[in-house]
Scaffold this motif. Structure first.
Motif, PDB file in Angstrom:
ATOM      1  N   THR A  65       0.835  -1.196   0.000  1.00 42.28           N
ATOM      2  CA  THR A  65       0.000   0.000   0.000  1.00 42.28           C
ATOM      3  C   THR A  65       0.874   1.251   0.000  1.00 42.28           C
ATOM      4  O   THR A  65       2.103   1.176   0.158  1.00 42.28           O
ATOM      5  N   ASP A  66       0.237   2.390  -0.146  1.00 43.28           N
ATOM      6  CA  ASP A  66       0.990   3.646  -0.137  1.00 43.28           C
ATOM      7  C   ASP A  66       1.766   3.807   1.168  1.00 43.28           C
ATOM      8  O   ASP A  66       2.946   4.194   1.173  1.00 43.28           O
ATOM      9  N   ASP A  67       1.101   3.526   2.283  1.00 41.32           N
ATOM     10  CA  ASP A  67       1.760   3.662   3.585  1.00 41.32           C
ATOM     11  C   ASP A  67       2.928   2.688   3.708  1.00 41.32           C
ATOM     12  O   ASP A  67       3.996   3.041   4.243  1.00 41.32           O
ATOM     13  N   ARG A  68       2.731   1.471   3.249  1.00 39.46           N
ATOM     14  CA  ARG A  68       3.812   0.482   3.336  1.00 39.46           C
ATOM     15  C   ARG A  68       4.965   0.835   2.421  1.00 39.46           C
ATOM     16  O   ARG A  68       6.138   0.632   2.779  1.00 39.46           O
ATOM     17  N   LEU A  69       4.681   1.340   1.246  1.00 37.39           N
ATOM     18  CA  LEU A  69       5.751   1.751   0.347  1.00 37.39           C
ATOM     19  C   LEU A  69       6.596   2.840   0.996  1.00 37.39           C
ATOM     20  O   LEU A  69       7.832   2.801   0.946  1.00 37.39           O
ATOM     21  N   ALA A  70       5.941   3.805   1.628  1.00 32.84           N
ATOM     22  CA  ALA A  70       6.666   4.879   2.313  1.00 32.84           C
ATOM     23  C   ALA A  70       7.517   4.319   3.448  1.00 32.84           C
ATOM     24  O   ALA A  70       8.675   4.732   3.636  1.00 32.84           O
ATOM     25  N   ALA A  71       6.968   3.345   4.209  1.00 30.56           N
ATOM     26  CA  ALA A  71       7.722   2.753   5.315  1.00 30.56           C
ATOM     27  C   ALA A  71       8.913   1.952   4.809  1.00 30.56           C
ATOM     28  O   ALA A  71      10.013   2.036   5.369  1.00 30.56           O
ATOM     29  N   LEU A  72       8.716   1.178   3.745  1.00 32.61           N
ATOM     30  CA  LEU A  72       9.798   0.354   3.211  1.00 32.61           C
ATOM     31  C   LEU A  72      10.956   1.204   2.702  1.00 32.61           C
ATOM     32  O   LEU A  72      12.128   0.833   2.843  1.00 32.61           O
ATOM     33  N   LEU A  73      10.642   2.365   2.129  1.00 35.67           N
ATOM     34  CA  LEU A  73      11.683   3.247   1.601  1.00 35.67           C
ATOM     35  C   LEU A  73      12.067   4.349   2.581  1.00 35.67           C
ATOM     36  O   LEU A  73      12.918   5.190   2.270  1.00 35.67           O
ATOM     37  N   ASP A  74      11.461   4.322   3.766  1.00 34.92           N
ATOM     38  CA  ASP A  74      11.788   5.281   4.819  1.00 34.92           C
ATOM     39  C   ASP A  74      11.658   6.714   4.306  1.00 34.92           C
ATOM     40  O   ASP A  74      12.572   7.542   4.444  1.00 34.92           O
ATOM     41  N   GLY A  75      10.508   6.994   3.697  1.00 34.88           N
ATOM     42  CA  GLY A  75      10.284   8.328   3.168  1.00 34.88           C
ATOM     43  C   GLY A  75       8.828   8.713   3.271  1.00 34.88           C
ATOM     44  O   GLY A  75       7.965   7.897   3.586  1.00 34.88           O
ATOM     45  N   ASP A  76       8.542   9.968   3.008  1.00 38.53           N
ATOM     46  CA  ASP A  76       7.171  10.460   2.960  1.00 38.53           C
ATOM     47  C   ASP A  76       6.570  10.102   1.604  1.00 38.53           C
ATOM     48  O   ASP A  76       7.230  10.247   0.558  1.00 38.53           O
ATOM     49  N   TYR A  77       5.321   9.639   1.593  1.00 34.49           N
ATOM     50  CA  TYR A  77       4.726   9.164   0.347  1.00 34.49           C
ATOM     51  C   TYR A  77       4.654  10.259  -0.708  1.00 34.49           C
ATOM     52  O   TYR A  77       4.925  10.010  -1.896  1.00 34.49           O
ATOM     53  N   GLU A  78       4.296  11.468  -0.319  1.00 37.82           N
ATOM     54  CA  GLU A  78       4.226  12.559  -1.290  1.00 37.82           C
ATOM     55  C   GLU A  78       5.603  12.865  -1.869  1.00 37.82           C
ATOM     56  O   GLU A  78       5.729  13.212  -3.049  1.00 37.82           O
ATOM     57  N   ASP A  79       6.638  12.724  -1.046  1.00 31.66           N
ATOM     58  CA  ASP A  79       8.001  12.910  -1.556  1.00 31.66           C
ATOM     59  C   ASP A  79       8.350  11.830  -2.570  1.00 31.66           C
ATOM     60  O   ASP A  79       9.061  12.083  -3.557  1.00 31.66           O
ATOM     61  N   LEU A  80       7.852  10.607  -2.315  1.00 34.20           N
ATOM     62  CA  LEU A  80       8.092   9.528  -3.268  1.00 34.20           C
ATOM     63  C   LEU A  80       7.428   9.820  -4.604  1.00 34.20           C
ATOM     64  O   LEU A  80       8.020   9.595  -5.668  1.00 34.20           O
ATOM     65  N   LEU A  81       6.186  10.299  -4.571  1.00 32.47           N
ATOM     66  CA  LEU A  81       5.509  10.649  -5.817  1.00 32.47           C
ATOM     67  C   LEU A  81       6.248  11.758  -6.556  1.00 32.47           C
ATOM     68  O   LEU A  81       6.330  11.752  -7.795  1.00 32.47           O
ATOM     69  N   GLU A  82       6.810  12.693  -5.800  1.00 33.66           N
ATOM     70  CA  GLU A  82       7.605  13.755  -6.430  1.00 33.66           C
ATOM     71  C   GLU A  82       8.843  13.167  -7.100  1.00 33.66           C
ATOM     72  O   GLU A  82       9.218  13.574  -8.206  1.00 33.66           O
ATOM     73  N   LEU A  83       9.478  12.203  -6.430  1.00 31.77           N
ATOM     74  CA  LEU A  83      10.616  11.514  -7.035  1.00 31.77           C
ATOM     75  C   LEU A  83      10.192  10.837  -8.329  1.00 31.77           C
ATOM     76  O   LEU A  83      10.879  10.939  -9.366  1.00 31.77           O
ATOM     77  N   GLY A  84       9.058  10.122  -8.309  1.00 26.11           N
ATOM     78  CA  GLY A  84       8.573   9.471  -9.519  1.00 26.11           C
ATOM     79  C   GLY A  84       8.353  10.463 -10.641  1.00 26.11           C
ATOM     80  O   GLY A  84       8.675  10.188 -11.809  1.00 26.11           O
ATOM     81  N   GLY A  85       7.833  11.641 -10.307  1.00 25.88           N
ATOM     82  CA  GLY A  85       7.627  12.674 -11.306  1.00 25.88           C
ATOM     83  C   GLY A  85       8.933  13.154 -11.923  1.00 25.88           C
ATOM     84  O   GLY A  85       9.009  13.426 -13.125  1.00 25.88           O
ATOM     85  N   ARG A  86       9.975  13.251 -11.103  1.00 28.34           N
ATOM     86  CA  ARG A  86      11.285  13.668 -11.631  1.00 28.34           C
ATOM     87  C   ARG A  86      11.838  12.620 -12.592  1.00 28.34           C
ATOM     88  O   ARG A  86      12.464  12.961 -13.599  1.00 28.34           O
ATOM     89  N   ILE A  87      11.619  11.351 -12.279  1.00 30.77           N
ATOM     90  CA  ILE A  87      12.103  10.278 -13.159  1.00 30.77           C
ATOM     91  C   ILE A  87      11.400  10.341 -14.507  1.00 30.77           C
ATOM     92  O   ILE A  87      12.029  10.278 -15.573  1.00 30.77           O
ATOM     93  N   VAL A  88      10.065  10.458 -14.467  1.00 29.60           N
ATOM     94  CA  VAL A  88       9.289  10.551 -15.708  1.00 29.60           C
ATOM     95  C   VAL A  88       9.729  11.776 -16.508  1.00 29.60           C
ATOM     96  O   VAL A  88       9.878  11.724 -17.739  1.00 29.60           O
TER      97      VAL A  88
END
Length: 583
Positions: free
Chosen positions: A501-524
């Protein structure tokens, strides 16, 4: 944020040298996998490179999840400029290679130059002083060898099983534009023609071996990132929860893989058939998930994964043994070719694995030829064409160029986006997925934005969307593309849907979920900027069919991403791309 560890290992095939350099800043910023590869490609591949020339580079990497022992993490990423689409292409493959790659101790491997003879490269853990241990082996005996024979050769001569090997078959050597790099014999870095890049470089195989990863008493993994540092990662309880739910899930995919969606796709008119001339197939029952399950003879999985959704299948009457077919192969070699016998599809799957080709692109170009000849349903011709394509014999030489380059020679329509042939989940019915095919930087790829689960639907009622129309869908597509870029960087399998889930993804990567989505946007955005520099723009985000409201939705998509309305990233032409400028 958790990220992969270790230096970049650059393997120069021209000079036969191996060197390392630190990439800690890139790892911290882009996590690993697709994100790391994309940044390295953006930094190091010339924008005007010939995909089959010596200046093209291919990057291999894993992510932080490959240091764990949880499910859905037996994958790794590869990135290069695609000889099929002419744009940047990332692919990832399952199997067991990723843990052996991590064991060798590198954050990423870069392959550059080209050899003057057929080579295998063997990567082992670095010496105590950090010196890379890389062997360059001439392998003229493996010329034109099929994938299982390559694995057998290294098992016999180096004690390395198929799970240590990434290699090409005859298709890669012959630079078939949709050739795959294969690992564990049946798992493919597919779609974009990465195998042709190996072939152009005269690289038959690369192997990985090392003891740099060991299970610790705490359930974490300890890995040697370089000669002077160890990695000891403590994982949150979420990692154990993910593994437990994977093990206890009663998902139909454990029995039928993605082939389980075949009859649903057919029922809702989303199953491409007869070279995309129809959206349903009267013979779907003969190639359905039930038929695949009947041929399954044991469980199959990827490294550390308890979900075990792979499909070792066998037909004793015809002597066929393969892994699959998955849904996309069922579509490409089944309904799209007018073939209604799952054993015939199994044989096509087996041939593609042995010869080293992407099943979707190969099946589509074969179906294109069947359309031109009025030969739908001719399975014997299908199998003959697969072999002729891999060896570029006769008409196979033209078909090896792919649908986009070959369609005019056969007077048929070009069913591609950016030169990439379509998978299943037909966008004429699942309109949001259709938009996703258009916006994908990789071309017509269903896993880039992975919108189809919302439109069948394969999700709960609270997440389901009306498949008709595009109203309100661009923001959801942007979020999905961003999230998938993060999964591809972690690296986490997309079949973890509903478990990671979104919460688990954030926990596994030790980050904030919105920050992760921002990272994904930079990759795209990096992918898009690289492709813009190669001449891609809005004109490449087109479909061969109409969807109501498409142009407006595409403009909305660009606006959400902060791109120009012509499909370009502001600043791409002078390197000053927002958020990704050189530091």
């Amino acid at each position: 944020m958790r990220h992969a560890q270790g230096p970049l290992l650059t393997i120069d095939l021209t000079e036969r040298t191996a060197t390392t350099e630190p990439i800690d800043d890139r790892l911290a910023e882009f996590v690993g996998g697709r994100g790391l590869n994309t940044r390295l490609a953006y930094d190091r591949i010339p924008a005007d490179v010939d995909p089959l020339g010596p200046e093209n580079r291919l990057f291999l990497s894993t992510g932080p999840m490959q240091y764990s022992t949880t499910s859905y993490t037996g994958r790794m990423a590869a990135t290069t400029v695609s000889p099929l689409t002419n744009g940047l292409c990332s692919s990832n493959a399952g199997g067991f290679l990723s843990r052996n790659f991590v064991g060798a101790g590198y954050g990423a491997v870069e392959i550059v130059g080209e050899s003057d003879e057929l080579l295998a490269v063997h990567v082992r853990e670095a010496d105590a002083d950090g010196t890379p241990t890389v062997e360059f082996e001439a392998v003229p005996d493996l010329a034109d060898a099929e994938v299982p024979a390559v694995s057998d050769r290294f098992a016999d001569t180096h004690g390395l099983e198929a799970e240590h090997v990434a290699c090409i078959g005859p298709a890669g050597e012959n630079e078939v534009r949709f050739a795959s790099v294969m690992t564990s014999d049946t798992r493919a870095f597919g779609r974009g023609g990465l195998g042709a890049v190996f072939g152009a470089k005269d690289l038959k195989a690369i192997t990985f071996e090392g003891d740099g990863v060991a299970q610790s008493a705490t359930g974490s993994r300890t890995a040697s990132g370089d000669a002077d540092a160890d990695i000891d990662i403590e994982w949150p309880d979420d990692a154990g929860d993910v593994h437990r739910e994977a093990a206890t899930s009663d998902s139909i995919m454990k029995r039928q893989g993605t082939a389980s969606v075949t009859e649903l796709a057919n029922e809702v008119d989303a199953l491409p058939s007869y070279y995309f001339s129809e959206t349903s197939f009267e013979g779907a029952a003969g190639i359905s998930g039930d038929r695949v399950e009947e041929k399954k003879y044991k469980k199959g999985t990827c490294s550390q994964c308890a979900f075990a959704c792979k499909l070792p299948t066998r037909d004793e009457v015809r002597g066929i043994e393969t892994e699959g077919p998955e849904f996309e192969t069922v579509m490409a070699f089944g309904s799209n070719a007018g073939v209604d016998d799952v054993v015939d599809v199994m044989r096509s799957n087996e041939l593609c694995d042995e010869l080293g080709m992407d099943t979707i692109s190969c099946g589509d170009v074969v179906s294109m030829y069947l359309e031109s000849e009025g030969e739908f349903g001719n399975a014997e011709l299908v199998h003959s064409l697969v072999e002729r394509i891999a060896h570029r014999e006769g008409v196979g030489d033209v078909l090896a160029e792919g649908v986009h380059r070959a369609h005019e020679a056969f007077d048929v329509d070009d069913w591609t986006v950016k030169g990439m042939p379509f998978p299943g989940h037909d966008g004429r019915t699942l309109n949001g997925q259709g938009l996703g095919f258009a916006t994908s930087n990789r071309g017509a790829d269903h896993m880039y934005g992975e919108f189809y689960p919302y439109e069948y639907p394969l999700v709960g009622k609270d997440e389901a969307l009306d498949p008709t129309g595009l109203a309100g869908k661009p923001p959801k597509l942007v979020a999905k593309e961003n999230r998938n870029a993060v999964l591809d960087s972690a690296v986490i399998c997309k079949f973890s849907r509903g478990v990671v889930t979104d919460d688990r993804l954030a926990a596994l990567l030790d980050g904030d979920y919105e920050d992760l989505l921002e990272l994904g946007g930079r990759i795209v955005q990096l992918e898009r900027a690289f492709n813009n520099a190669r001449g891609f723009d809005r004109g490449d985000d087109e479909l061969p069919y109409d969807i109501d409201g498409f142009d407006e939705a595409l403009s909305t998509y660009y606006e959400i991403r902060g791109w120009n309305d012509d499909g370009t990233v502001p600043g791409y032409d002078d390197g000053a791309v927002a958020g990704v400028a050189d530091d």
